[in-house]
Write a protein that holds these residues in place. Structure first.
Motif, mmCIF file in Angstrom:
data_model
loop_
_atom_site.group_PDB
_atom_site.id
_atom_site.type_symbol
_atom_site.label_atom_id
_atom_site.label_comp_id
_atom_site.label_asym_id
_atom_site.label_seq_id
_atom_site.Cartn_x
_atom_site.Cartn_y
_atom_site.Cartn_z
ATOM 1 N N MET A 32 0.837 -1.193 0.000
ATOM 2 C CA MET A 32 0.000 0.000 0.000
ATOM 3 C C MET A 32 0.877 1.250 0.000
ATOM 4 O O MET A 32 1.865 1.320 0.735
ATOM 5 C CB MET A 32 -0.914 -0.004 1.231
ATOM 6 N N MET A 33 0.517 2.221 -0.840
ATOM 7 C CA MET A 33 1.262 3.473 -0.905
ATOM 8 C C MET A 33 0.283 4.641 -0.988
ATOM 9 O O MET A 33 -0.752 4.547 -1.643
ATOM 10 C CB MET A 33 2.192 3.476 -2.120
ATOM 11 N N LEU A 34 0.625 5.721 -0.325
ATOM 12 C CA LEU A 34 -0.141 6.962 -0.402
ATOM 13 C C LEU A 34 0.665 7.980 -1.189
ATOM 14 O O LEU A 34 1.810 8.277 -0.835
ATOM 15 C CB LEU A 34 -0.436 7.493 1.011
ATOM 16 N N TRP A 35 0.064 8.510 -2.261
ATOM 17 C CA TRP A 35 0.699 9.536 -3.095
ATOM 18 C C TRP A 35 0.102 10.875 -2.709
ATOM 19 O O TRP A 35 -1.102 11.073 -2.799
ATOM 20 C CB TRP A 35 0.438 9.223 -4.562
ATOM 21 N N PRO A 90 2.528 7.499 11.835
ATOM 22 C CA PRO A 90 3.827 7.423 12.543
ATOM 23 C C PRO A 90 4.710 6.254 12.122
ATOM 24 O O PRO A 90 5.919 6.295 12.326
ATOM 25 C CB PRO A 90 3.406 7.286 14.009
ATOM 26 N N LEU A 91 4.137 5.208 11.531
ATOM 27 C CA LEU A 91 4.921 4.026 11.170
ATOM 28 C C LEU A 91 5.304 3.994 9.695
ATOM 29 O O LEU A 91 5.953 3.044 9.248
ATOM 30 C CB LEU A 91 4.128 2.754 11.509
ATOM 31 N N ALA A 92 4.932 5.023 8.955
ATOM 32 C CA ALA A 92 5.176 5.017 7.507
ATOM 33 C C ALA A 92 6.616 5.399 7.180
ATOM 34 O O ALA A 92 7.290 6.098 7.948
ATOM 35 C CB ALA A 92 4.221 5.980 6.813
ATOM 36 N N SER A 93 7.086 4.913 6.019
ATOM 37 C CA SER A 93 8.351 5.377 5.435
ATOM 38 C C SER A 93 8.014 6.449 4.402
ATOM 39 O O SER A 93 7.020 6.333 3.681
ATOM 40 C CB SER A 93 9.088 4.212 4.764
ATOM 41 N N TYR A 94 8.876 7.472 4.308
ATOM 42 C CA TYR A 94 8.575 8.633 3.472
ATOM 43 C C TYR A 94 9.611 8.793 2.357
ATOM 44 O O TYR A 94 10.804 8.556 2.553
ATOM 45 C CB TYR A 94 8.538 9.906 4.318
ATOM 46 N N ALA A 95 9.116 9.216 1.202
ATOM 47 C CA ALA A 95 9.989 9.557 0.080
ATOM 48 C C ALA A 95 9.426 10.794 -0.606
ATOM 49 O O ALA A 95 8.214 11.043 -0.570
ATOM 50 C CB ALA A 95 10.095 8.408 -0.921
ATOM 51 N N ALA A 129 11.489 0.089 -6.339
ATOM 52 C CA ALA A 129 12.161 -0.703 -5.310
ATOM 53 C C ALA A 129 11.735 -0.258 -3.912
ATOM 54 O O ALA A 129 11.529 -1.083 -3.015
ATOM 55 C CB ALA A 129 13.672 -0.594 -5.478
ATOM 56 N N TRP A 130 11.608 1.064 -3.711
ATOM 57 C CA TRP A 130 11.234 1.589 -2.398
ATOM 58 C C TRP A 130 9.796 1.248 -2.034
ATOM 59 O O TRP A 130 9.487 0.933 -0.886
ATOM 60 C CB TRP A 130 11.443 3.104 -2.383
ATOM 61 N N SER A 131 8.906 1.278 -3.011
ATOM 62 C CA SER A 131 7.479 1.134 -2.735
ATOM 63 C C SER A 131 7.086 -0.273 -2.316
ATOM 64 O O SER A 131 6.117 -0.458 -1.578
ATOM 65 C CB SER A 131 6.670 1.524 -3.977
ATOM 66 N N GLY A 132 7.805 -1.277 -2.814
ATOM 67 C CA GLY A 132 7.430 -2.650 -2.537
ATOM 68 C C GLY A 132 6.230 -3.130 -3.336
ATOM 69 O O GLY A 132 5.720 -4.228 -3.099
ATOM 70 N N LEU A 133 5.776 -2.328 -4.316
ATOM 71 C CA LEU A 133 4.595 -2.694 -5.100
ATOM 72 C C LEU A 133 4.928 -3.611 -6.267
ATOM 73 O O LEU A 133 4.027 -4.122 -6.927
ATOM 74 C CB LEU A 133 3.894 -1.439 -5.638
ATOM 75 N N ASN A 134 6.220 -3.800 -6.564
ATOM 76 C CA ASN A 134 6.616 -4.624 -7.699
ATOM 77 C C ASN A 134 7.677 -5.619 -7.239
ATOM 78 O O ASN A 134 8.859 -5.375 -7.407
ATOM 79 C CB ASN A 134 7.145 -3.768 -8.845
ATOM 80 N N PRO A 135 7.275 -6.744 -6.643
ATOM 81 C CA PRO A 135 8.252 -7.691 -6.095
ATOM 82 C C PRO A 135 9.145 -8.316 -7.144
ATOM 83 O O PRO A 135 10.165 -8.906 -6.817
ATOM 84 C CB PRO A 135 7.368 -8.751 -5.430
ATOM 85 N N GLN A 136 8.808 -8.211 -8.439
ATOM 86 C CA GLN A 136 9.614 -8.809 -9.491
ATOM 87 C C GLN A 136 10.721 -7.892 -9.972
ATOM 88 O O GLN A 136 11.483 -8.264 -10.854
ATOM 89 C CB GLN A 136 8.730 -9.199 -10.674
ATOM 90 N N SER A 152 -1.388 -0.261 -10.063
ATOM 91 C CA SER A 152 -1.046 -1.354 -9.149
ATOM 92 C C SER A 152 -2.234 -1.756 -8.286
ATOM 93 O O SER A 152 -2.250 -2.852 -7.726
ATOM 94 C CB SER A 152 0.110 -0.934 -8.237
ATOM 95 N N GLY A 153 -3.222 -0.847 -8.153
ATOM 96 C CA GLY A 153 -4.371 -1.124 -7.315
ATOM 97 C C GLY A 153 -4.089 -0.989 -5.838
ATOM 98 O O GLY A 153 -4.945 -1.316 -5.009
ATOM 99 N N GLN A 154 -2.902 -0.487 -5.493
ATOM 100 C CA GLN A 154 -2.521 -0.375 -4.086
ATOM 101 C C GLN A 154 -2.057 1.032 -3.738
ATOM 102 O O GLN A 154 -1.213 1.218 -2.884
ATOM 103 C CB GLN A 154 -1.407 -1.369 -3.770
#
Length: 242
Positions: free
Chosen positions: A1-4, A70-75, A109-116, A23-25
């Motif tokens: 899951m990612m928030l833009w 508070p637990l999110a990673s930011y970019a 790579a950072w988002s984790g939305l594309n494991p391949q 990605s739907g996420q």
């Protein structure tokens, strides 16, 4: 899951947003204030803030965002107008900073939305050509790829017929700096390179030139200083595309 958070229509961010939304996420909020006032319902481990320019954003708003998630990673996804911030002071130094022209490798790579999107060395079906005005310009890329056991050769445009067939051609911006440069080479490339895939190696990419090269058949952009892992990923056909 990612928030833009922020601009998702800017030309420099359009490809990244298209990929993320498909990605739907991925959820979108127009601003940091909107993200705080209208929190997403699901857990949000990744938050990316799109910044097309160096206009400062209030520290208080970002602090409120961190309290909300508070637990999110930011970019921060940075447009070309953000270039030079390292000299003037980079806001939010604890965020991961990703320039728009590196999104298909670093953001993915950072988002984790594309494991391949791994970066193992590809199994190539032909030679890879690094095309530059002087063979010495492309020699660093050749040396790195050969250390990864990838067959490659540095060539000038007029030497494309020396080796081959080519599975991929990596064009340095000493040869392809504008769409006109590419159009001047296209006929010779079609005659010698066959079905090779094209990649652009460039110091200061501009989105207009990149979109024109995409329309002309280029698959990936690599900005200098070059990242070997991202080149391996694109050669291995494991990059995100919009």
């Amino acid at each position: 899951m990612m928030l833009w958070i922020g601009d998702n229509h800017h030309p420099e961010f359009r490809d990244a947003w298209t990929w993320a939304s498909q990605s739907g996420q991925c959820e979108h909020r127009k601003s940091i204030d909107a993200a705080v006032e209208q929190p997403v319902e699901r857990s949000t481990p990744r938050i990316v803030i799109a910044r097309p320019d160096r206009q400062p954003l209030p520290a208080a708003a970002f602090n409120a965002l961190q309290q909300q998630y508070p637990l999110a990673s930011y970019a921060t996804l940075l447009g070309s107008l953000c270039e030079g911030e390292q000299r003037t002071g980079t806001p939010w130094p604890h965020c991961q900073h990703i320039y728009w022209h590196r999104w298909s490798f670093q953001l993915v790579a950072w988002s984790g939305l594309n494991p391949q999107a791994s970066t193992s060395a590809p199994a190539t079906s032909g030679c890879i050509g690094i095309v530059s005005r002087s063979r010495w310009i492309g020699w660093g890329v050749v040396d790195s790829l050969r250390h990864a056991n990838i067959p490659c050769v540095a060539v000038a445009p007029q030497q494309l017929a020396v080796a081959g067939p080519y599975s991929d051609l990596l064009w340095d911006d000493s040869v392809i700096a504008t769409l006109d440069d590419w159009q001047a080479q296209a006929a010779a490339v079609a005659a010698h390179a066959g079905t090779a895939r094209h990649h652009w190696l460039v110091s200061s990419p501009r989105v207009e030139t990149w979109h024109a090269l995409q329309a002309a058949g280029f698959e990936s952009l690599h900005s200098k200083p070059l990242d070997l892992d991202s080149i391996l990923a694109s050669l291995n056909r494991r990059t995100a595309t919009a």
